[in-house]
Each structure stands twice: as C-alpha cells, then as structure tokens.
Scaffold this active site. Sequence first.
Site, PDB file in Angstrom:
ATOM      1  N   LYS A 149       2.966 -25.634 -18.868  1.00  0.00           N
ATOM      2  CA  LYS A 149       2.847 -25.606 -20.320  1.00  0.00           C
ATOM      3  C   LYS A 149       1.853 -26.667 -20.763  1.00  0.00           C
ATOM      4  CE  LYS A 149       4.069 -29.104 -21.649  1.00  0.00           C
ATOM      5  NZ  LYS A 149       3.599 -30.504 -21.363  1.00  0.00           N
ATOM      6  N   TYR A 234       7.876 -29.059 -26.830  1.00  0.00           N
ATOM      7  CA  TYR A 234       9.313 -29.044 -26.505  1.00  0.00           C
ATOM      8  C   TYR A 234      10.153 -28.944 -27.783  1.00  0.00           C
ATOM      9  CZ  TYR A 234       8.321 -30.238 -21.668  1.00  0.00           C
ATOM     10  OH  TYR A 234       7.875 -30.205 -20.375  1.00  0.00           O
TER      11      TYR A 234
HETATM   12  P1  NDP Z   1      -2.513 -35.368 -14.133  1.00  0.00           P
HETATM   13  O1  NDP Z   1      -3.670 -35.942 -14.865  1.00  0.00           O
HETATM   14  O2  NDP Z   1      -1.579 -36.313 -13.505  1.00  0.00           O
HETATM   15  O3  NDP Z   1      -3.032 -34.367 -13.003  1.00  0.00           O
HETATM   16  C1  NDP Z   1      -3.939 -33.334 -13.267  1.00  0.00           C
HETATM   17  C2  NDP Z   1      -4.669 -32.986 -11.967  1.00  0.00           C
HETATM   18  O4  NDP Z   1      -5.564 -31.932 -12.258  1.00  0.00           O
HETATM   19  C3  NDP Z   1      -5.537 -34.108 -11.411  1.00  0.00           C
HETATM   20  O5  NDP Z   1      -4.823 -34.982 -10.589  1.00  0.00           O
HETATM   21  C4  NDP Z   1      -6.586 -33.341 -10.641  1.00  0.00           C
HETATM   22  O6  NDP Z   1      -6.070 -33.001  -9.370  1.00  0.00           O
HETATM   23  C5  NDP Z   1      -6.706 -32.041 -11.406  1.00  0.00           C
HETATM   24  N1  NDP Z   1      -7.939 -31.991 -12.216  1.00  0.00           N
HETATM   25  C6  NDP Z   1      -8.950 -31.104 -12.025  1.00  0.00           C
HETATM   26  N2  NDP Z   1      -9.928 -31.306 -12.907  1.00  0.00           N
HETATM   27  C7  NDP Z   1      -9.559 -32.353 -13.676  1.00  0.00           C
HETATM   28  C8  NDP Z   1     -10.183 -33.046 -14.754  1.00  0.00           C
HETATM   29  N3  NDP Z   1     -11.369 -32.667 -15.262  1.00  0.00           N
HETATM   30  N4  NDP Z   1      -9.540 -34.101 -15.298  1.00  0.00           N
HETATM   31  C9  NDP Z   1      -8.315 -34.464 -14.842  1.00  0.00           C
HETATM   32  N5  NDP Z   1      -7.675 -33.840 -13.815  1.00  0.00           N
HETATM   33  C10 NDP Z   1      -8.297 -32.787 -13.240  1.00  0.00           C
HETATM   34  O7  NDP Z   1      -1.747 -34.399 -15.149  1.00  0.00           O
HETATM   35  P2  NDP Z   1      -0.231 -33.939 -15.083  1.00  0.00           P
HETATM   36  O8  NDP Z   1       0.145 -33.648 -13.695  1.00  0.00           O
HETATM   37  O9  NDP Z   1       0.602 -34.882 -15.841  1.00  0.00           O
HETATM   38  O10 NDP Z   1      -0.295 -32.576 -15.949  1.00  0.00           O
HETATM   39  C11 NDP Z   1      -0.810 -31.375 -15.405  1.00  0.00           C
HETATM   40  C12 NDP Z   1      -0.255 -30.194 -16.224  1.00  0.00           C
HETATM   41  O11 NDP Z   1       1.151 -30.180 -16.127  1.00  0.00           O
HETATM   42  C13 NDP Z   1      -0.582 -30.235 -17.707  1.00  0.00           C
HETATM   43  O12 NDP Z   1      -0.838 -28.938 -18.177  1.00  0.00           O
HETATM   44  C14 NDP Z   1       0.682 -30.758 -18.347  1.00  0.00           C
HETATM   45  O13 NDP Z   1       0.881 -30.311 -19.678  1.00  0.00           O
HETATM   46  C15 NDP Z   1       1.746 -30.204 -17.426  1.00  0.00           C
HETATM   47  N6  NDP Z   1       2.948 -31.044 -17.383  1.00  0.00           N
HETATM   48  C16 NDP Z   1       4.157 -30.450 -17.515  1.00  0.00           C
HETATM   49  C17 NDP Z   1       5.313 -31.195 -17.457  1.00  0.00           C
HETATM   50  C18 NDP Z   1       6.641 -30.528 -17.515  1.00  0.00           C
HETATM   51  O14 NDP Z   1       7.637 -31.223 -17.681  1.00  0.00           O
HETATM   52  N7  NDP Z   1       6.716 -29.222 -17.348  1.00  0.00           N
HETATM   53  C19 NDP Z   1       5.267 -32.649 -17.335  1.00  0.00           C
HETATM   54  C20 NDP Z   1       3.935 -33.181 -17.124  1.00  0.00           C
HETATM   55  C21 NDP Z   1       2.823 -32.387 -17.172  1.00  0.00           C
HETATM   56  P3  NDP Z   1      -6.927 -33.218  -8.020  1.00  0.00           P
HETATM   57  O15 NDP Z   1      -7.254 -34.673  -7.992  1.00  0.00           O
HETATM   58  O16 NDP Z   1      -6.018 -32.773  -6.962  1.00  0.00           O
HETATM   59  O17 NDP Z   1      -8.135 -32.350  -8.167  1.00  0.00           O
END
Ligand code: NDP
Length: 383
Positions: A149, A234
């Site tokens: 989401k 949420y």
């Molecule tokens: P993070 O910033 O921690 O991780 C995102 C990952 O996406 C990065 O580590 C990277 O992985 C990859 N990525 C690829 N391109 C980009 C870019 N241009 N900038 C940043 N990251 C990039 O985010 P979250 O894990 O917190 O969130 C990811 C998704 O999950 C979002 O959509 C968020 O809304 C959702 N979410 C949902 C939650 C829930 O409770 N359901 C809680 C937290 C987040 P790599 O280094 O491997 O390429």
Amino acid sequence: MNPLSPPARASSVSRRNFIAQSAAALAAAGTVAQLGARSLGADAPPASDRKLGYAFVGLGSLCMNQLLPGIVQCKHARPVALVSGHPDKAKQQAEKYGINPKNIYNYQNFDSIKDNREVDVVYVVLPNSMHAEYTIRAARAGKHVQCEKPMAVSVAECQQMIDACKDAGRKLAIGYRLHYEANTLACIKAVKDQEAGKLQLIEAGAGFSIGDPSQWRLKKALSGGGCLMDIGIYALQAARYLSGEEPIEVVAQTFADRDDPRFKEVEQHCNFQLRFPSGVLASCVSSYATGLNRFVAHTTKGSASLDPALSYRGVKFRIQRPGQPEESPNLPDIDQFAAEIDAFAQCILTNTPSQTPGEEGLRDVRIMQAIYQSAESGKTIKL
Ligand code: NDP
C-alpha cells in the site's frame, strides 16, 4: 481520554520503531494458520500443502525487517527470489533465507523472472510510484502479484495494474495487513453486530514523526504525497471497514511547514472528514509530525475501539457496552505479514478471491485523490 491525542508510546521518531514498539511484551497466542482460516472464513476450501515461491522486489526496511521474517513462518509460501539494485545486500539476504543466488535479479533483468518456474508470486515492496511498473511487469511475466500500500499514485495506474493482472490471468492483492489481524476483525464484527448500539461516528488517527528529510517518502515524485498516502491511508481504511460503507463525500485540510526541510514537497498533516450514506461521519487525522495510533467507533450505547490500532504487533480491541466496564478480549497476536502472505497464497492455491484485491487498493487511491482535491480547493468533494 481524547482519542485524537497521540498515545505516549507512539511518539518515537522512527517509523519502524513506532509501529513495532507495542510488540515486545506480547507473545503470539495463536498460529498464522488459525488467523488465515479465520480471515478467510470457516467455509474456505482446504488449501494444498504446496508452498508457493515468492520473489521480493525492493530490499528495504519493510521487506528485510517484516516480510522476509514473516514469510518463513508461512504454511503456504516461502521466499525463493530477490530483486534489488544492491547485489551485496541481496546476496547477504539470500544467504540468510536459504535463497539460491541464481535467483537474485536486478531492476534491469527483472523481466527474465518469467523463465523461473520456482517463482509463483512477486511481492512489490518499492517506493509508491514504482508499484505500477513492477506489478505490470510481474503480471506480464506470468506471476501473481502482491503489492504494498498505497497501491499506486493515481487511479489510472491502479486500473492499469488490475487490467494487466486480469489479462495475464493472474491474481493481485494489496498488502493491507490489518484485514488479516484478529483484533481488527473482532472490532469490525462488534460494530457490524451493534454490540454497543448503532454506529454514529468514527474517529481514526494514524501518524508518526518522520526522520531523514532525504528519504523517498518526502519526495513527491516517488511517494505521490505525504502522510496521507503513507500512514493516513490506515485511517481511511478504518473509516471504511468500521462503517462497512463507502463514503459519499469528503472535506479535507492539509498543512506543511515549508521551512521544515522534511516538508518541502509533501504535506505534514492531513485531516479529512468522510460522510457515509447511513449518516455516519468519520473524522480522520494523519500526520508526519506526531504519533497517532487509535481508531474509535462511537455507538449509541458505547464504543468499540482499536488502541493501538495499526502497530505491527499488539493491536488491541476494546469494547464499552452500556453499564459495563470496558472489555478487551484476549485475542491472538500473530505475525500480520505472515497472515497476509499465507491468506493470499491460499487464495491462489484454492483459486478463491483475495479479500484485499486491486479493486480495494483503487478505492482508497480514488478517495485520497478526492481528499487532496478538497484540501486544495477548500470545497467538499462528492465521491
Ligand atoms: P524503504 O525505503 O525502506 O525501501 C524501499 C526499497 O525500494 C529500497 O531499499 C530499494 O531496494 C528499493 N528502491 C528502488 N528504487 C528506489 C528509489 N528510487 N528510492 C528508494 N528506494 C528504491 O521503504 P519501505 O520498505 O519502508 O517501503 C516500501 C513500500 O512498502 C512502500 O510502498 C510503503 O508504503 C510500504 N510499506 C508498507 C507497510 C505496511 O505496514 N504494510 C509498512 C512500511 C512500508 P534495493 O536497495 O533492494 O534496490
């Protein structure tokens, strides 16, 4: 207690800490399978014993701290592939979870995942504006898709994602973990059954104090918006699942302190009020500058609430019936991510619909666009 005031324990600066902090004291009292059966309904067809292979796209905080630890507890799913822009991190995570290093992909060669028969489902865990592209590419590669989401940053993108999965004959589910959480389900049922009288008003607060100003959540091109898209969703979900209705009207306000380096591009607070066909009103507050973690359904004779409402663990249902002390049933506190993944895997294995399909994600994105429209125009928007 004023439900809009942040609970003391929800005021940390880290989102991960904020959401995780109510977990510590609570041990799991039930199994993932029990919750899966509960959330799917007693008449759900039995699933096979096969474990579906999952590929995770984007090894960030949610994936490494919640989804990978969650999936290893699943009965019907296992991690088999990783997609990342950082090969070292991917290799290290692959080792940790026993994933074959030949199943590590990057964003350039991702489409070749179509040839990997070990991968049944692609889980998209990227910044919001990348959800549509990777969902569509995964569907075209013949994989089922679970997407975090908010589903996407526009209604048009959501529709393209739904269409791509439909065209490929694959299922699509959105990562609405609270739909698989026992306390949340009990609260929804208590309100629906009018255990404390007829529903009148809903108050829903979701927020945390965001840190690093350079993160993608604060860049509009990657996030699609501020606190509303990330955490306010949420509160919107709560208003919809507690009322059991779709809103017909919204009025909203946003605020951003543009001198704060975090809020140059996106909103800091977003408050919105929804009107439902029955006359129920929902007052929702969301913030990137204060902790909010409580949903309350006010009824003619009492209330039903979730407090904390959206933590990763320890969500607590409370009910106040007329003339009785508040009760809080002792329900299982399971891993919400394992439950969510197992539920979708069961849908695939038994060819049954997901409870949180793409259409559910699209509804939220459509309403969030109307919320922004109301905040910009100062007008009530009909839905
Ligand atoms: P993070 O910033 O921690 O991780 C995102 C990952 O996406 C990065 O580590 C990277 O992985 C990859 N990525 C690829 N391109 C980009 C870019 N241009 N900038 C940043 N990251 C990039 O985010 P979250 O894990 O917190 O969130 C990811 C998704 O999950 C979002 O959509 C968020 O809304 C959702 N979410 C949902 C939650 C829930 O409770 N359901 C809680 C937290 C987040 P790599 O280094 O491997 O390429």
